[in-house]
Design an enzyme around this catalytic site. Structure first.
Site, PDB file in Angstrom:
ATOM      1  N   GLU A 278       0.837  -1.210   0.000  1.00 53.08           N
ATOM      2  CA  GLU A 278       0.000   0.000   0.000  1.00 53.08           C
ATOM      3  C   GLU A 278       0.872   1.261   0.000  1.00 53.08           C
ATOM      4  O   GLU A 278       1.896   1.320   0.669  1.00 53.08           O
ATOM      5  CB  GLU A 278      -0.894  -0.027   1.241  1.00 53.08           C
ATOM      6  CG  GLU A 278      -1.798   1.171   1.421  1.00 53.08           C
ATOM      7  CD  GLU A 278      -2.531   1.149   2.758  1.00 53.08           C
ATOM      8  OE1 GLU A 278      -3.502   1.909   2.900  1.00 53.08           O
ATOM      9  OE2 GLU A 278      -2.130   0.362   3.648  1.00 53.08           O
ATOM     10  N   LYS A 335      -9.679   2.547  -3.009  1.00 54.56           N
ATOM     11  CA  LYS A 335     -10.188   1.982  -1.764  1.00 54.56           C
ATOM     12  C   LYS A 335     -11.525   2.617  -1.420  1.00 54.56           C
ATOM     13  O   LYS A 335     -11.668   3.848  -1.437  1.00 54.56           O
ATOM     14  CB  LYS A 335      -9.172   2.232  -0.637  1.00 54.56           C
ATOM     15  CG  LYS A 335      -9.555   1.589   0.692  1.00 54.56           C
ATOM     16  CD  LYS A 335      -8.492   1.840   1.746  1.00 54.56           C
ATOM     17  CE  LYS A 335      -8.869   1.162   3.058  1.00 54.56           C
ATOM     18  NZ  LYS A 335      -7.905   1.447   4.131  1.00 54.56           N
ATOM     19  N   CYS A 389      -5.470  -2.696   2.736  1.00 55.07           N
ATOM     20  CA  CYS A 389      -5.325  -2.620   4.186  1.00 55.07           C
ATOM     21  C   CYS A 389      -6.569  -3.109   4.908  1.00 55.07           C
ATOM     22  O   CYS A 389      -6.910  -4.283   4.895  1.00 55.07           O
ATOM     23  CB  CYS A 389      -4.950  -1.182   4.582  1.00 55.07           C
ATOM     24  SG  CYS A 389      -4.472  -1.010   6.321  1.00 55.07           S
TER      25      CYS A 389
END
Length: 516
Positions: A278, A335, A389
């Protein structure tokens, strides 16, 4: 579980624990349950802890004391298992360190309210042990959805080291929670005087054995990985306080490029896919052209998946790119499930008055969320579901994919979580997502643990926490299309709702009959 009113109602002086003894015991029981979470993985203490928690409930006076017992168990559990929550605030201790104790107390105390509510409701019921199984399971399900959800350290997760965890492929984590609490309630009820205690104990032991035996049957065998495509996971080990240091950015970038370009060991295949963690590109996407060219050149014939931040007129995004071997962006994913107070600030203008901003966000108010789960095409390797994540924490996000992928890919920066429990708990939840779906998980973590996980949740290869390096490993094929991957949480949610209604309604009817 025999829950007769006569057996349950103790006299005011018989069998009740005073508050001065009960609440510290409840907190201690919560800590014992927390030992079932990584890095301890002491499932054989956690399960008796749940038995003890229900026993404490049964010997607690009904009403408000029941709620207090549940809240105290939750306080001990969440306070112990989620102590890692202070770590993000200590990265820049001079600015945000003062928030750390408030974050831990607020998170643990707030999540404990869910358990307190379940105990309070069950304490008012005619059949308290049965009702507690249902309400405790229901609030755990609610915890996964309410206020954007936070299903970290769910009740059922302590089963990960043993075959029982395989039941999540059938009923999901919440269904396994129901079964776990039901067995614990039977054993707790057997600890109390009554004519049915022997039968109750036998039923509990038999169901406990069935959970283990069924888990062993559900565990898939090892897969033949000969001839499978090779993936390379890159782990630069950039500590959070150094990651954006201008002097260290070139060091970490050169490290990632070196790991990407390194030839495979003699006799091993070159990687077909290389995965960076990430936010591993230091530039915003619209300024990252030269860096992306370097990455493409280093990767040779392999596709590269990497984390990058990007901006447009709507805001900033935490994103994942797929770079083609010939150059250019093959796919882009933003995301969508953001971390409140980490990646965005609720009521940002209000908090800004006290100079409080999202810990991981680079713009005022934080990141913007993408449209939702998205499957990306990796050509001959198949389709992948990206998880950035925190998104791997949510079973419902994985089930929300528009079509069934061939693999799950998680890119993450666990440097925020410190070096003790947080990274290992995050890894554990990634493994459980793989079991739920019957799909391999490829996990690239900035500081670790990076891992290749098969559809049974087994870690086939991994880079340890706090180590810089890379690993090459064969990509496991998908396993069966699990029942849970088809049904999601809806069946368990509906079953809990109707069971609570039926138990409550039956108790009211019996109460009216007795009064007549």
């Amino acid at each position: 579980m025999p829950d007769s009113p006569a057996a349950d109602r103790l006299s005011a002086t018989g069998g009740r624990l005073p508050g001065w003894a009960r609440l510290p015991m409840a907190v201690a029981v919560g800590v014992i349950i927390g030992l079932g979470q990584p890095p301890y993985d002491l499932w054989y203490l956690a399960f008796p802890g749940y038995v003890a928690a229900i026993w404490l409930f049964l010997v607690t006076a009904r009403g408000t004391p029941s709620a207090g017992t549940g809240w105290a168990v939750g306080l001990g559990y969440f306070g112990f298992s989620m102590s890692w929550i202070i770590e993000p605030f200590l990265v820049d201790a001079a600015t945000t360190g003062w928030m750390a104790p408030f974050a831990l107390i607020g998170l643990a105390g707030g999540l404990a309210l869910f358990w307190g509510l379940a105990f309070w409701f069950a304490g008012r019921a005619r059949y308290p042990a049965l009702t507690l199984v249902l309400t405790w399971s229901a609030v755990e399900l609610a915890r996964a959805y309410v206020f954007t959800g936070f299903p970290w350290a769910l009740v059922s997760y302590f089963w990960l080291p043993v075959p029982v965890i395989q039941w999540v492929s059938v009923f999901g984590p919440h269904g396994l929670t129901v079964a776990t609490l039901a067995v614990a309630a039977l054993l707790a009820s057997a600890l109390r005087p009554g004519p049915a205690r022997f039968r109750t104990a036998v039923a509990g032991v038999v169901l406990f054995g069935l959970m283990f035996g069924g888990g062993m049957v559900l565990t898939p065998g090892a897969q033949d990985l000969d001839g499978r495509p090779v993936v390379r996971l890159v782990q630069p080990n950039a500590a959070q306080h150094e990651k954006w240091d201008p002097d260290m950015i070139p060091v970490f970038m050169e490290r990632k490029l070196l790991y990407t370009a390194t030839a495979p060991e003699p006799g091993r295949l070159s990687p077909d896919l290389i995965i960076w963690p990430e936010t591993s590109v230091p530039n915003l996407l619209h300024r990252a052209g030269p860096v992306l060219d370097q990455i493409t050149q280093a990767a040779g014939d392999a596709q590269v998946v990497l984390g990058v931040q990007r901006a447009d007129q709507a805001g900033y995004y935490n994103s994942m790119l797929v770079l083609a071997p010939e150059g250019g962006v093959n796919a882009l994913y933003d995301k969508h499930h953001l971390v409140p107070f980490g990646e965005y600030m609720p009521a940002a203008a209000v908090f800004a008055r006290w100079n409080i901003a999202g810990l991981a966000a680079r713009a005022e108010g934080g990141y913007s969320g993408g449209p939702g789960p998205q499957v990306v095409d990796l050509g001959p390797l198949g389709a992948a579901l990206p998880l950035i994540c925190y998104e791997a924490v949510f079973p419902q996000d994985v089930n929300g994919a528009p079509l069934r992928p061939d693999m799950l890919i998680q890119i993450t920066n666990d440097a925020w979580f410190g070096t003790w429990s947080g990274p290992y708990q995050h890894l554990a939840q990634a493994r459980i997502r793989a079991i739920e779906q019957g799909l391999p998980m490829l996990r690239s973590a900035n500081t670790g643990v990076s891992a290749v996980i098969d559809g049974a949740g087994r870690v086939l290869d991994a880079l340890p926490l706090g180590v810089a390096g890379y690993l090459d490993a064969p990509l496991p094929p998908p396993l069966r299309h699990t029942l849970y991957s088809r049904s999601g949480d809806l069946p368990v949610g509906l079953a809990l709702f109707f069971a609570i209604v039926l138990v409550w309604g039956a108790a009211r009817r019996i109460g009216r009959t007795e009064s007549d």
